[in-house]
Design a protein around this motif. Sequence first.
Motif, PDB file in Angstrom:
ATOM      1  N   GLU A 151       0.781  -1.265   0.027  1.00  0.00           N
ATOM      2  CA  GLU A 151      -0.043  -0.116   0.067  1.00  0.00           C
ATOM      3  C   GLU A 151       1.009   1.414  -0.032  1.00  0.00           C
ATOM      4  OE1 GLU A 151      -4.232   1.501   1.329  1.00  0.00           O
ATOM      5  OE2 GLU A 151      -3.462  -0.294   2.032  1.00  0.00           O
ATOM      6  N   GLU A 152       2.118   1.130   0.615  1.00  0.00           N
ATOM      7  CA  GLU A 152       3.042   2.395   0.632  1.00  0.00           C
ATOM      8  C   GLU A 152       3.223   2.947  -0.878  1.00  0.00           C
ATOM      9  OE1 GLU A 152       6.043   1.625   3.041  1.00  0.00           O
ATOM     10  OE2 GLU A 152       5.290   1.181   4.898  1.00  0.00           O
ATOM     11  N   MET A 153       3.517   1.804  -1.650  1.00  0.00           N
ATOM     12  CA  MET A 153       3.875   1.950  -2.907  1.00  0.00           C
ATOM     13  C   MET A 153       2.784   2.739  -3.722  1.00  0.00           C
ATOM     14  SD  MET A 153       5.920  -1.576  -4.038  1.00  0.00           S
ATOM     15  CE  MET A 153       7.462  -1.948  -3.450  1.00  0.00           C
ATOM     16  N   LEU A 154       1.654   2.840  -3.404  1.00  0.00           N
ATOM     17  CA  LEU A 154       0.732   3.813  -3.905  1.00  0.00           C
ATOM     18  C   LEU A 154       1.077   5.265  -3.988  1.00  0.00           C
ATOM     19  CD1 LEU A 154      -2.637   2.174  -2.426  1.00  0.00           C
ATOM     20  CD2 LEU A 154      -2.056   2.208  -4.865  1.00  0.00           C
ATOM     21  N   TYR A 155       1.896   5.438  -3.128  1.00  0.00           N
ATOM     22  CA  TYR A 155       2.400   7.034  -2.724  1.00  0.00           C
ATOM     23  C   TYR A 155       3.867   7.392  -3.102  1.00  0.00           C
ATOM     24  CZ  TYR A 155      -1.977   6.118  -0.480  1.00  0.00           C
ATOM     25  OH  TYR A 155      -3.528   5.606  -0.063  1.00  0.00           O
ATOM     26  N   ARG A 156       4.437   6.495  -3.639  1.00  0.00           N
ATOM     27  CA  ARG A 156       5.815   6.708  -4.043  1.00  0.00           C
ATOM     28  C   ARG A 156       6.309   5.821  -5.107  1.00  0.00           C
ATOM     29  NH1 ARG A 156       9.267   3.261  -1.661  1.00  0.00           N
ATOM     30  NH2 ARG A 156       8.500   1.593  -0.169  1.00  0.00           N
TER      31      ARG A 156
END
Length: 257
Positions: A115-120
Amino acid sequence: MFYELKHSLAADYFRVETANDMVFPSHMHHCFELLTVREGEMNVDVDDRQYALKAGDTLMIFPNQIHSLQCQEHSRHVLILFSPKLVSAYTRKIAAKCPTDNHFSPASFYLDKLEEMLYRQPGILEIKGLLYDFCAAFDTDAEYREASSSTLTLISNIFRFIELHYDGNCTLSDLVKYTGYDYAYLSKYFKKTVGISFNDYVNQYRISQACYLLQNSEMTVLEISNECGFNSLRSMNRNFKEQMGTPPAEYRRSFRG
């Protein structure tokens, strides 16, 4: 059912996305798809099996498995689509196989990382590391079955043929011998289902394999041309430049500085 051609055949293809209350009809594509439900409930059909997913449930959908998504009330999911070449060691292990059950339970740590990879924008090493973690978690308890031609849909059988024969005789005439279907019927069926001609798809698939070898091997361009089924170096150079916008040698240099 339709073939989702928008997902690239590129060896480094990776995409992460999220959506609410998704409804999507039966389709298939060349990528692995990992889907996890973060909120609510969702029904997902994969081939002939239905999964009623709740928050925390995760599926690993294999390339060219037919699947659809339905949400009755509310759901939010995160999914990644990724090229089989990004996890080449795992792809080789499960060649010509399908899981008997697509459901698995990766550690929440990896789902949070996803999910973190959605924003970076993650780097390629981080992407491959996470994908192999997911594949290892899935493989731990997975059972596989042979994807025999008798259990495949016609389009799945065609893609299997391409994967097995792209490096040699892979014309529509060869496909006719492999499937037993009429030449004209196969030509029209493939174009209607996939959106491009059989020959164009084979060329795209060969170029995707060439890109992987240019990035990850020390083979010469001529050796790669032969390995990927082109009948001449000139043919590969022409097709490669048409698809990638640059000659193979320049493409390789761009990855190696």
